[in-house]
Scaffold this active site. Sequence first.
Site, short mmCIF file in Angstrom:
data_model
loop_
_atom_site.label_atom_id
_atom_site.label_comp_id
_atom_site.label_asym_id
_atom_site.label_seq_id
_atom_site.Cartn_x
_atom_site.Cartn_y
_atom_site.Cartn_z
N HIS A 1 -41.07 -17.39 -16.09
CA HIS A 1 -41.09 -17.93 -14.61
C HIS A 1 -40.49 -16.53 -13.64
CE1 HIS A 1 -42.08 -21.86 -15.28
NE2 HIS A 1 -41.18 -22.13 -16.06
N ARG B 1 -49.76 -17.75 -18.05
CA ARG B 1 -49.71 -17.58 -16.52
C ARG B 1 -50.74 -16.91 -15.65
NH1 ARG B 1 -46.52 -21.42 -17.25
NH2 ARG B 1 -44.23 -21.10 -17.34
N ASP C 1 -43.93 -21.52 -27.31
CA ASP C 1 -43.93 -22.18 -25.79
C ASP C 1 -43.30 -21.24 -25.12
OD1 ASP C 1 -43.88 -23.93 -23.92
OD2 ASP C 1 -42.51 -25.49 -24.68
N ASN D 1 -38.47 -27.85 -21.23
CA ASN D 1 -38.88 -29.03 -21.65
C ASN D 1 -39.80 -28.93 -22.98
OD1 ASN D 1 -39.89 -31.58 -21.14
ND2 ASN D 1 -41.47 -31.14 -19.52
N HIS E 1 -48.32 -32.80 -25.61
CA HIS E 1 -46.89 -32.83 -25.23
C HIS E 1 -46.36 -34.06 -25.09
CE1 HIS E 1 -44.07 -31.11 -22.23
NE2 HIS E 1 -43.88 -32.36 -21.96
N HIS F 1 -47.63 -19.71 -22.63
CA HIS F 1 -48.12 -20.03 -21.53
C HIS F 1 -48.37 -18.56 -20.86
CE1 HIS F 1 -47.37 -24.18 -21.27
NE2 HIS F 1 -46.30 -23.78 -21.89
ZN LIG Z 1 -45.05 -28.77 -23.37
#
Ligand SMILES: [Zn+2]
Lengths: 453, 328
Positions: A309, A65, A305, A278, A179, A63
Amino acid sequence: MSEQKVVVKGGLVLKPDGLFALDVAIEGEVITEVSEGLDTFGSRVIDATGCVVSTSFYDTHTHSRYPGDSEAETIETLSEQGLLGGYQYLLAMANTEPTIDSVSIWKAVREELRKAPIEVDQAASITIGRKGERLVDFVSLSEAGVTFFTDDGTGVGSTKLMYEALKMSELLGVTVAQHAQDPYLFEGASMNLGATSVRLGLIGEPEASESTMVARDIELLKATGGRLHVLHVSARESINLIRMARNEGLRISAEVTPHHLLLDDSLLSNFDTSFKVNPPLRSKSTQMAIVASAIRGDFDAIATDHAPHAYHSKQRPFSQASFGMIGLQSAFSACWTAFSEPPASPTAIATDHWSHRAASRIGLEPYELQRLHRLLEMMGPGAARVVGRRIGIEPNAQASIVICDPTARSVGKIEDIASHSTNFPYEGRTLRGSVVGGFIRGKEILREGKLWF
Amino acid sequence: MTGLTSNPVPGRRSLTQISDLSDSEIVDLLGRAEIYRKQELGTRRFSDELKDSVVATLFFEGSTRTRLSFTLAAERLGARVIDLAVSASSVSKGESLKDTCDTVSALGADAVVVRHPNEGAPLQIASWTSLAVVNAGDGCHEHPTQALGDLFSLSSAFEGVGNLAAKKIAIVGDILHSRVARSLSALLGRFGSKVVLVGPPDMMVDRPSALGAEFSFDLDEVVGEVDVLYLLRIQRERIQGGYHSSIDSYTRRFQLDQKRYLRMAPKSIVMHPGPVNRGVELAVKLPEERSLISEQVRNGVLMRMAVFSKILATASDDRRSQRGVFGD
Ligand SMILES: [Zn+2]
């Protein structure tokens, strides 16, 4: 770039069938020779004694971002962590702000990502805005160059849309990545369903939330053809289903994350939001089953993953805090630490004289050498195959290698991580193994575990 | 980790869940509460052992009864109590929990009593700040001072905590959403009592064994064989949103009515954390010797005094020793 020949000497080198005591010669951007006892006259010698020499790592699940959340991560901090973690390539997910769901957005983002000192490829979403209502324009996106589609962050709940997406995958030759998580079973949950969630009074998600969607998607794959990649597998039954589907010849691949290999849901006992992720961390017994499956070869790839944050989105009551942890820089050590648990009966593992010698060369047991080979396969060539690349350490291949010390030990510290975010799950944990050196296309990137360029 | 949760500031200790306490600390709390009970029965005068302390109450969820119980407990020992009015909207707006608590710290409170709708919030506050935190109920997680007060009531009723080992206690109601059930099972398990959780399937936790308890969906099956029947307060909206379509169908199976009361063992006892929904969970007039309900309220205050005394005595010792160091 200096045109001086480089010889990486004394390490165990990753080959498809094992780790072998070989030297690797690099000239310009390519590997020129891989064999025993290479002549080093006139060359710069990199001493890899006690280390393994692998292909650079590929991450199928990052990710970035970008765009939307530069407070959590920037392209610079992401690249730095990737390079320090031994990565050459990151696949960025599409759950950004805005969602990567059109050709114009995809092109603009990719243009920006091209400036990064690490290769970052960009996935597109399966549905518009990841809302699970309408498919994106697969044809135009595929023509523009998108090869990987995913609504990651949420599962595609609609059976019909997933059916259509897999049909697109078959027609256009692209990959659809799921996912897998049932929206109804996941509703309100902030962790795994089990003894810990019962004690904490938090709503838990059963593993069946994942495995039922995996089962459904496999049936859809049979009906449509296409190519399905299952993201961050965390349920025991998902592994069994994927193994059966693969044995039936379906085009299916699966990834597992470092944190699902190393951590379990008992860590949530003090409501530490760093461990909120998650799919959620599962029970100790599932975690151990995932490790055993990974060692056995049920997964194609390790995927981080990596989910940064901003601190304030984690400094909330547990059920309201964001899901996700950072893990790009620490991926190799986290996985290798997870692989450390000795097997129930080490003698049951067949080893020969050669593997004893090779293992003792780097201070490992023979069974550990087999596991290390398996891990590097998943982090490099296996992950690359998921995104359609073939890599390996062989003459004429691109000189992208990473040198890892499997016996080094370090204590996880957020200060050592290059991210703007602090949702680091290995704080204070002793980790085994470290990435010490690396080259990308012949250029030295890492030396003594530090960036070097 | 044994002992009360350690905080970054030495001497500041928190009570956020039953597992924060060692067995001997629990026994110590019972002993302190017993001393306060004797003082209450005698002169009604308590020491002002906490006269230098400031206790803040921080209730993100309304509960006048619980807040009063804590306030009374702290004031009886001479502490000053400040109530920080926090609106429910600051929670829903996602205002940073840490920001609120930094404010409380800055105001110079020694301890903060926290009631919060989200599980774990008091624990998080204890780990993010240097405040000594007392959990006054957090979502469906725990309500440790309620359970400790109830343990004190039980230990008095059965003449010593040692006698709880052979006792069977049924907790009846919405187990799934009950923080009292969680704290109480954890606490009674420590003293060897047998806990049975009783309620309809949609109000039962997924794994009762995780709470060290057995379970039953049938009150009639257990009512005759328990030493203590602990009734939980039923929230009507939870009943109607669930498995039983009406309060009537719930009460038919789980209400303590005359018929079920008569089936209870002769010396068995009824408890309830209050306030009782008359006609819902309880529909029988209990003789005084068979009910601990009003005793529980009284003992709740005494136990909260014991908790403050244990937590804050250390904190004010610290302050005194600091004074010594700086010589004022
Ligand atoms: Zn995911």
